[in-house]
Write an enzyme that holds these catalytic residues in place. Structure first.
Site, PDB file in Angstrom:
ATOM      1  N   CYS A 120      83.960  59.595   1.563  1.00 56.34           N
ATOM      2  CA  CYS A 120      83.924  57.459   1.663  1.00 56.34           C
ATOM      3  C   CYS A 120      82.706  57.708   3.280  1.00 56.34           C
ATOM      4  O   CYS A 120      83.239  58.417   4.299  1.00 56.34           O
ATOM      5  CB  CYS A 120      85.107  56.894   2.108  1.00 56.34           C
ATOM      6  SG  CYS A 120      84.715  55.198   2.181  1.00 56.34           S
ATOM      7  N   GLY A 172      93.519  55.589   0.005  1.00 55.66           N
ATOM      8  CA  GLY A 172      92.485  56.308   0.204  1.00 55.66           C
ATOM      9  C   GLY A 172      93.012  57.151   2.041  1.00 55.66           C
ATOM     10  O   GLY A 172      93.957  56.194   2.767  1.00 55.66           O
ATOM     11  N   GLY A 173      92.702  57.517   2.065  1.00 57.85           N
ATOM     12  CA  GLY A 173      93.294  58.797   2.898  1.00 57.85           C
ATOM     13  C   GLY A 173      94.363  59.308   2.979  1.00 57.85           C
ATOM     14  O   GLY A 173      94.581  60.128   3.913  1.00 57.85           O
ATOM     15  N   ARG A 193      80.966  48.213  -7.971  1.00 60.59           N
ATOM     16  CA  ARG A 193      82.144  48.274  -7.117  1.00 60.59           C
ATOM     17  C   ARG A 193      81.535  48.076  -5.493  1.00 60.59           C
ATOM     18  O   ARG A 193      82.057  47.402  -4.691  1.00 60.59           O
ATOM     19  CB  ARG A 193      82.853  49.564  -7.270  1.00 60.59           C
ATOM     20  CG  ARG A 193      84.141  50.056  -5.763  1.00 60.59           C
ATOM     21  CD  ARG A 193      84.064  51.151  -5.827  1.00 60.59           C
ATOM     22  NE  ARG A 193      85.472  51.120  -5.002  1.00 60.59           N
ATOM     23  CZ  ARG A 193      86.858  51.059  -4.434  1.00 60.59           C
ATOM     24  NH1 ARG A 193      87.170  50.572  -5.228  1.00 60.59           N
ATOM     25  NH2 ARG A 193      86.792  51.953  -3.354  1.00 60.59           N
TER      26      ARG A 193
END
Ligand code: IMP
Length: 521
Positions: free
Chosen positions: A333, A367-368, A435
């Site tokens: 990202c 995420g992450g 998105r």
């Protein structure tokens, strides 16, 4: 004066506060700014039970419970039917990606919902016009022979024969058609038979393969003796209480066309829909939640993404059954860099969950997540489940073919906001997803990158590794389930420590000439 060792526990009680920081103290942004998972550690408690008793049951949404807190990302290099089937068998749930036609996405959902453990639902099929040479090449490629022959060479077409190793072994002329050498008198099982019944037929007839056909003689699926022998039990499988089918989620956008998409997904048996937006607090999403609640009252809705309390409140008020937290924390990202919007993931998870949990709305930390430690930290900060993209990319079950580069076996992993993903269009030239609110623009603004990840093997090993790792971590912390973990964090019983940059270095491997990092056997 040295104290008498027998008074140590008494002396401990004289301290006003437990060692370390409470979660509120840790997460005080005025002091430390926003934190990521690597910025802190959980202090250990007391080990007084075996890790195997730790129960990881949790909630995905208000109504859906899972036996393991694992969710796979709706990304076109992470979740289609294979991923969704296997993660559900292992206690989690897959969210099918939507960068494809609505028909294709619905067919992925249907495959998950129709999956029956032990049955091969997409067997390799050949046609009567396939040559012996081609069948031999398929045997080489797939490592097995035993191909049902149907009129069209595809499933859902009339079964006309079967070709096994023995049929082709002594044929020297590769150009002979399989129709000339196939076994025509095939032992079959009727659609709807149980695994045990199929197993019995295989045993009694001494056959290696049992094609399953419908009333019209069309091939539906197949049973294989070798698969039966290595058939696993899946005690944690995520199943609907009523239909006993595997649970399946799918993502959609918030454009008008997504309403038609949802119609097909709902018809395929979808259990939960994820409204997939990098910034979830939009009028489009609020309208969509309202419309879905009116049209499909039984369908659970996960809204997002959010990273603040204000965004969360707006979606909760609209009726979201679950929230997805994360803006800019994904491994592929570049949102924070390009949009200047986002929040360090630890802080985002903590603040949103604290608010949403008051309303009984479970949250996904999205995420992450790079390792088991990150999973535990996300859960400790209040998340009910963790969504993984990069962790599950590059596995056997993720979409895409392996390729070799620099001596490594790799698969593509790309952000859904990467130029590559956004440029994928349907047959009418329309971008499939929305998105990032940019897919239809003349000049695309990327929020993700496209890259490659190393082969991780099958999630059939990887997910149990994550599961066992989580159990061990909970044992170290001293909690036997995830509710106890979160309650003890909020009550201040579980303590934390902030990690300086050098503390983070210390926590990694250091001072070795070389080493190999093997995560599981
Ligand atoms: P990962 O598990 O760290 O790889 O992050 C996966 C998550 O990143 C997904 O579930 C999405 O929320 C998010 N994501 C996917 N594609 C993109 C992108 O192109 N830009 C920003 N975030 C993305």
């Amino acid at each position: 004066m040295v104290r008498d060792h027998t008074t140590a526990l008494e002396y401990l009680k004289t301290f006003e506060k437990k060692d370390g920081l409470s979660v509120d103290e840790l997460m005080d942004s005025n002091i430390r700014g926003g934190l990521t998972y690597n910025d802190f550690l959980i202090l250990p408690g007391k080990v007084n039970f075996p890790s195997s008793v730790v129960n990881l049951q949790t909630k995905l949404t208000k109504k859906i419970s899972l036996n393991a807190p694992f969710v796979s990302s709706p990304m076109d290099t992470v979740t289609e039917s294979e991923m969704a089937i296997h993660i559900a068998l292992l206690g989690g749930i897959g969210i099918i990606q939507h960068n494809c036609s609505k028909e294709e996405q619905a067919s992925f959902v249907a495959k998950v919902k129709k999956y029956e453990n032990g049955f091969i639902n997409s067997p390799k099929v050949i046609s009567p016009k396939t040559t012996v040479g081609e069948a031999r090449a398929m045997k080489q490629q797939f490592g097995f022979a035993g191909f049902p022959v149907t009129e069209t060479g595809k499933c859902l077409s009339k079964l006309v024969g079967i070709v096994t190793s023995r049929d082709i072994q002594f044929i020297e002329d590769d150009s002979v058609l399989v129709s000339e050498i196939m076994t025509r008198d095939v032992v079959t099982g009727k659609q709807g038979i149980t695994l045990t019944e199929g197993n019995e037929i295989l045993k009694n007839t001494k056959k290696g393969k049992l094609p399953i056909v419908d009333a019209g003689g069309n091939l539906i699926s197949m049973l294989s003796r070798t698969d039966l022998m290595k058939n696993q039990n899946y005690p944690l499988a995520s199943k609907s209480a009523t239909t006993k089918q595997l649970l399946c989620g799918a993502a959609i956008g918030t454009m008008p066309a997504d309403r038609e998409r949802l119609e097909l997904l709902a018809a395929a048996g979808l259990d939960v829909v994820v409204l997939d937006s990098s910034q979830g607090n939009s009028v489009f999403q609020l309208d969509m939640i309202k419309w879905i609640k009116e049209t499909y009252p039984e369908l659970e809705i996960i809204a997002g993404n959010v990273c603040t309390r204000e965004q969360a409140a707006s979606l909760i008020a609209a009726g979201a059954d679950g929230l997805r937290i994360g803006m800019g924390s994904g491994s592929i990202c570049i949102t924070q860099e390009v949009m200047a919007c986002g929040r360090p993931q630890g802080t985002a998870v903590y603040n949103v969950c604290k608010f949403a949990n008051e309303f009984g709305v479970p949250c996904i930390a999205d995420g992450g997540i790079q390792n088991i430690g990150h999973l535990v930290k996300a859960l400790a900060l209040g998340a009910s489940t963790c969504m993984m993209g990069g962790m599950l990319a590059g596995t056997t079950e993720s979409p895409g073919e392996y390729f070799f580069r620099d001596g490594k076996r790799l698969k593509v992993y790309r952000g859904m906001g990467s130029i590559d993903a956004m440029q994928k269009t349907d047959a009418k030239g329309n971008a499939a997803t929305s998105r990032y609110f940019s897919e239809g623009d003349d000049v695309l603004v990327a929020q993700g990158v496209s890259g490659a990840v190393v082969d991780k093997g099958s999630i059939k090993k990887f997910i149990p590794y994550l599961y066992n790792g989580l159990q061990h971590s909970c044992q170290d912390i001293g909690v036997q389930n995830l509710t106890e973990l979160q309650d003890s964090v909020l009550s201040g019983e579980i303590r934390f420590e902030f990690r300086t940059a050098s503390a983070q270095l210390e926590g990694g491997v250091n001072n070795l000439h070389s080493y190999e990092k093997r995560l599981h056997n």
